[in-house]
Design a protein around this motif. Structure first.
Motif: not given
Length: 171
Positions: A53-55, A72-74, A92, A96, A99
């Motif tokens: 996961s990355y922003d 935006k969290k991808r 995306t 939420e 993890r």
């Protein structure tokens, strides 16, 4: 007055162009939403593991842009494809709380495993998302109509005052 009529036409053309681009954007969003629902409905369901996961930080519009939109969290998911090879795709839309290492249910078309979508988010929010998009588009159209009406009334007010020698407005 010809000048004010030309201004009205230019205002209405500008508003029309914005409305056309808004319609194209809404069409694209509805089409993608329909594609997601179709993949969930007719596709194969399998478990995929979140491997990364990355922003993604959007780039500012220009050198003078102040403030940045939130990142935006991808998420990158991996699952065994129909031929046994590992398939990766980005999303995306997972919940939420997702993890790295979590397993989620995804759906994909048999002949297009890279078209996978996360099932949980599509099932829960497809109708709500469509209604939100429709409501937002309706608000957009009302606002654009309001801008057009107010703009035309202002220009017509100036046009009617331009013919009056005591108004201070020169034609």
């Amino acid at each position: 007055m010809v000048v004010f009529d030309a201004l009205i036409v230019m205002l209405l053309v500008a508003v029309g162009i914005v409305v056309v681009f808004g319609c194209l954007g809404a069409f694209h969003v509805f089409r993608e939403s329909g594609r997601h629902r179709r993949v969930v409905r007719v596709g194969r369901h399998t478990q995929a593991k979140c491997v990364r996961s990355y922003d993604k930080v959007p780039q500012p519009a220009g050198p003078q842009a102040k403030g940045h939109p939130p990142p935006k969290k991808r998420f990158v998911f991996e699952f065994p494809g129909p031929d046994g090879d590992l398939v990766r795709f980005e999303s995306t839309l997972p919940p939420e709380a997702t993890r790295v290492g979590d397993k989620l249910t995804v759906a994909h078309l048999p002949d297009q495993p890279a078209s996978a979508v996360v099932v949980a988010t599509v099932e829960k929010s497809a109708v709500i998302q469509s209604l939100r998009i429709l409501a937002g588009f309706c608000v957009f159209l009302v606002v654009m109509a309001g801008i057009a009406v107010v703009g035309v009334l202002i220009i017509q007010g100036y046009a009617s005052g331009a013919g009056d020698p005591n108004s201070g407005i020169e034609p």
